[in-house]
Design a protein around this motif. Sequence first.
Motif, PDB file in Angstrom:
ATOM      1  N   ASP A 152      13.908  -0.836   9.389  1.00  0.00           N
ATOM      2  CA  ASP A 152      12.904  -1.057   8.355  1.00  0.00           C
ATOM      3  C   ASP A 152      12.650  -2.554   8.258  1.00  0.00           C
ATOM      4  O   ASP A 152      13.568  -3.330   7.996  1.00  0.00           O
ATOM      5  CB  ASP A 152      13.388  -0.495   7.012  1.00  0.00           C
ATOM      6  N   ARG A 153      11.411  -2.962   8.531  1.00  0.00           N
ATOM      7  CA  ARG A 153      11.021  -4.382   8.471  1.00  0.00           C
ATOM      8  C   ARG A 153      11.890  -5.251   9.377  1.00  0.00           C
ATOM      9  O   ARG A 153      12.342  -6.335   9.009  1.00  0.00           O
ATOM     10  CB  ARG A 153      11.076  -4.888   7.037  1.00  0.00           C
TER      11      ARG A 153
ATOM     12  N   TRP B 143      13.166   1.247  -1.416  1.00  0.00           N
ATOM     13  CA  TRP B 143      12.671   0.831  -0.105  1.00  0.00           C
ATOM     14  C   TRP B 143      11.177   1.102  -0.011  1.00  0.00           C
ATOM     15  O   TRP B 143      10.639   1.908  -0.766  1.00  0.00           O
ATOM     16  CB  TRP B 143      13.399   1.591   1.005  1.00  0.00           C
TER      17      TRP B 143
ATOM     18  N   GLU C 203      14.748  -6.011  -1.181  1.00  0.00           N
ATOM     19  CA  GLU C 203      14.558  -7.345  -0.629  1.00  0.00           C
ATOM     20  C   GLU C 203      15.155  -8.426  -1.525  1.00  0.00           C
ATOM     21  O   GLU C 203      15.548  -9.481  -1.029  1.00  0.00           O
ATOM     22  CB  GLU C 203      13.074  -7.609  -0.397  1.00  0.00           C
TER      23      GLU C 203
ATOM     24  N   THR D 111       5.971 -14.698   3.207  1.00  0.00           N
ATOM     25  CA  THR D 111       6.379 -13.355   3.618  1.00  0.00           C
ATOM     26  C   THR D 111       6.130 -13.210   5.092  1.00  0.00           C
ATOM     27  O   THR D 111       5.516 -14.057   5.738  1.00  0.00           O
ATOM     28  CB  THR D 111       5.593 -12.285   2.846  1.00  0.00           C
ATOM     29  N   ALA D 112       6.605 -12.066   5.613  1.00  0.00           N
ATOM     30  CA  ALA D 112       6.424 -11.823   7.037  1.00  0.00           C
ATOM     31  C   ALA D 112       4.975 -11.537   7.376  1.00  0.00           C
ATOM     32  O   ALA D 112       4.620 -11.489   8.545  1.00  0.00           O
ATOM     33  CB  ALA D 112       7.300 -10.662   7.493  1.00  0.00           C
ATOM     34  N   GLU D 113       4.098 -11.337   6.354  1.00  0.00           N
ATOM     35  CA  GLU D 113       2.699 -11.062   6.651  1.00  0.00           C
ATOM     36  C   GLU D 113       1.918 -12.341   6.920  1.00  0.00           C
ATOM     37  O   GLU D 113       0.771 -12.298   7.315  1.00  0.00           O
ATOM     38  CB  GLU D 113       2.062 -10.294   5.486  1.00  0.00           C
TER      39      GLU D 113
ATOM     40  N   GLN E 201      11.192  -9.885  10.867  1.00  0.00           N
ATOM     41  CA  GLN E 201      10.220  -8.802  10.689  1.00  0.00           C
ATOM     42  C   GLN E 201       8.983  -9.080  11.535  1.00  0.00           C
ATOM     43  O   GLN E 201       8.357 -10.130  11.438  1.00  0.00           O
ATOM     44  CB  GLN E 201       9.829  -8.693   9.221  1.00  0.00           C
TER      45      GLN E 201
ATOM     46  N   ARG F 169       5.038  -8.507  12.837  1.00  0.00           N
ATOM     47  CA  ARG F 169       3.769  -8.302  12.164  1.00  0.00           C
ATOM     48  C   ARG F 169       2.885  -7.436  13.053  1.00  0.00           C
ATOM     49  O   ARG F 169       2.740  -7.698  14.251  1.00  0.00           O
ATOM     50  CB  ARG F 169       3.079  -9.622  11.888  1.00  0.00           C
TER      51      ARG F 169
END
Length: 931
Positions: free
Chosen positions: A112-113, A227, A646, A701-703, A746, A748
């Motif tokens: 997950d991520r 989650w 997180e 963030t990972a985005e 993580q 993208r």
Amino acid sequence: MSFANPAVLWALPLVLAPILLHLLSRRRAQRVRFSDLVLLRRVHAESLPRTRLRKWLLTAVRCAIVGALVCAYAGPVLEARGRGVAAAGADAGEGLDLALLLDSSVSMGAVDRGRTRWAAARSAAEDMLRSLRPGDRVACAVFSDRIENNEGKLSWMTARECQELFSRSQPGWRGTDYGPALRGAYELLAASRRQRAVLLLSDGAAHGLRSALPPAEPGIALYGLAWPKPPFNSAVSAAGPARDSSAQKPSLRTVLWASAAGSSAVDLWQDRARLAGEPVALRAGDISLSLPLPRYSGPDAAGWSGRVELRPDALAADDVFFYSFRHPRRPRLLVLYGNPAFLKAPNSGYFLKELFSGAKGRALDWDAEFAGMDLLASGGSDSSGNALRLADYDAAVLADFQSLPPAVASAVEPFVRRGGGLWILPGSRTPPDAAAPLGPWLGVRLGEMSGSGARGLQVEKSTGSFQVWRDFELDKVALAGFLRLEPQAGAKTWLRTGAGEPLLVTAEHGAGRVAVWAAPLDAVSGNLPVKPVYAALVASIVSLVRPPEGQVENLALRVGDPITRVWGSREAAPARVRVRSPEGRTTALWVRDRRVEYSLTSRPGLYAMDDDVGDSRVYGVNFDRGSGESDLSAVASPPWIAIDSERAREDFWLKVRGRDLRAAVMAAAVAFLVAEMLLCLPMSLAVVAILASILWPVPATAETQRSDRFVWTQLKLGPGWDPYPTAPGEIDGLLASVTSVLVEPQRRVITLKDPDIFASPLLILAGREAPAPLDAEEVKRLRGYLSAGGMLWLEDTSGSAASSFDRWVRSTLKDLLPEAELRALESDHVVFKTFFLLRGAAGRVMVRGTLEGVSWGGRAAVVYSRNDLLGAWVKDPLGRPLLPCLPGGEAQRHNARKLTLNIIMYSLTGSYKSDAVHQPYLLQKMRSGIP
């Protein structure tokens, strides 16, 4: 008041920095000649109090700004004394009594991520332990469907002991059940009168509610991790022999499960050989497949063992299922006859041979060998050229003889005594004393031939195969003559004539059995050979003398179940056996009372058991699919208070200890800043912007692409855009360990229309099949990305010299970059020496000997690999490479991994390593053993 991150408070001495700066910036007064100071002294005396006050207010406000910022980052929390469930019972003692329950079930291995849920939960547990106060107590346990310790209960521990417990724990192969772990936590906390809480560090899946949850005592708060939406997952639910499977046509029934509709590929392995692989369309729920297996040609029981695999996805542990089963071997029958014309029509041998090996196929599942008695007596060979020996057969027939050769008579008795079967079938000219050389152990005495004949059959014992005889017209059977039988003590009569005369009698001798049939089975002596009951009669007699070995034997077990082997009375039991585990560890076990048991089945795989007499059995061990671990769906209405996975530590302490004051402290810092601006106007707008950016940080963030971290950015384009979901994690791990690049764990996933397309220097597009053609907007955005300095890595994972993905790539690049051409990259191109020195291309397969690329603006803006570089990174649930690298083996895999890192480093650094001055440094790194 308390703080979620108390370590940040060590920065509070920075509050004194404005005072120090103020004292250091004071300037000594300069002496200036002036005519008269009377008026200036008066003005100075009047303004001095205001100036001093303004300076000290300005210094105090600046100190307050620094102090407010430090406190805000420390996470101030206003404690909730006497409020809420978690604070109940706290009046009897200070501090918190906390039970940490870490889930180690199979489903915690889901990715997950960018990392497994187990790793995220363990990290949250370690953060919790580091944030405990001196007055807090903690009890820790690892659980699955039970508490994983010898005592089966919780006890108080130090924070260090808990950290050591969690650090040496790993995800197991058992299912999830929250009940036992919560029951143990509630029992421990029941005696406490302090603030009490239980933190369930699990994936919160619905399959964990296998048993009823114990009721919590008032005052105990239950918290659990929350989650994101569970990812797509598929699994091999079962694999075993199909209902119509046989030794001649074996097949494997495989049940696949998926959480939603999707596509995957199923691979069938037998031992270490891959038999087949094919794509499969999945739907939500179960689907069943029948996979053919190769026919077994050995003399022993037919056995198959191996594994069925799906393409790795979110939970790799359930993508493999180990199977093993055996079909009983076909028994062997030796028909010894004394009449040379026995096999010719209308004699008995002609009809018997039609049953066992006729032109229309085998009616009885026996391997029958026909030979004259003199051939056995003289030591001749069978039809295959092998020496004719009774010991090689399960049963024998003495048919149509007038006398028995001494060698035959002497060999038959020990054969039966050791477990063989014997059928006496007289001919029309067989005298009553023909079987006399065999002795009294036959259990029946043969009398004179009845000349009056008989009509009809009566079933004496309707058991076994005789149960179906009621459907035959037994009253129409006619016999011209039969030998009168006199059963002895212990013998059993199975069939009689219509008049009640015994026709079929059996007797035990040692470990074997003898059957005596009283009448000839030729067409002259009766009509039995042309009646439907004839085949049933022969099948019943051979099954009486040699009972069948049973049906298919499914050698599938669950993790933790012992492997038990019991030898029957007719089998040769060895003195000891050796069991080889999937890890290659061999264990020797002694056989006691014809039984052996192996209990170390702690992980899935194939366990081979070999004995001293040459028999080998393989057992397939899997984790219990019935526990529902593959279904990652969360509990719809969880009985616990949700904690963000997180930021588990901050969220937990906020809910346990009270109200978050971070926003209020930040607001105070802004107010102090406004006051400071008013006290020292005018002020540069640039300084105001810098202070505002410090006061209002936006966490990355990972985005979005962090300025100092590499994020694996993958294009979601086409149906097969993600052929190897676990490969990016493996690549990021090696990239972070052998280079100085900081890596975001993580990945993208974006589309060409995503606004974040320009946030990464590298876009990866992989696939086996051609995606849909790009529309005008997508072409424009991708061209803009490449012209802005981005790089596109295209990876053909089909492993085929002519794939639809390859045709799509070449057609699309012509539309995307018409002024540049896709060409092979020379062996001295910078991409082959960006980090490792390589001589050419590599991959899981070698479709093309070099990389291809599009040079645009003095660099390779597009890099195209057709050798399935990502496939070289995929591993199975046991951590071993999943796919073989052909034809170069592990050396080829090693180079494929190096080339992968080189492409990433090239996208980050460009062509700076084309300078030869870097070559000695690279050679030194290679000599040091860095992969």
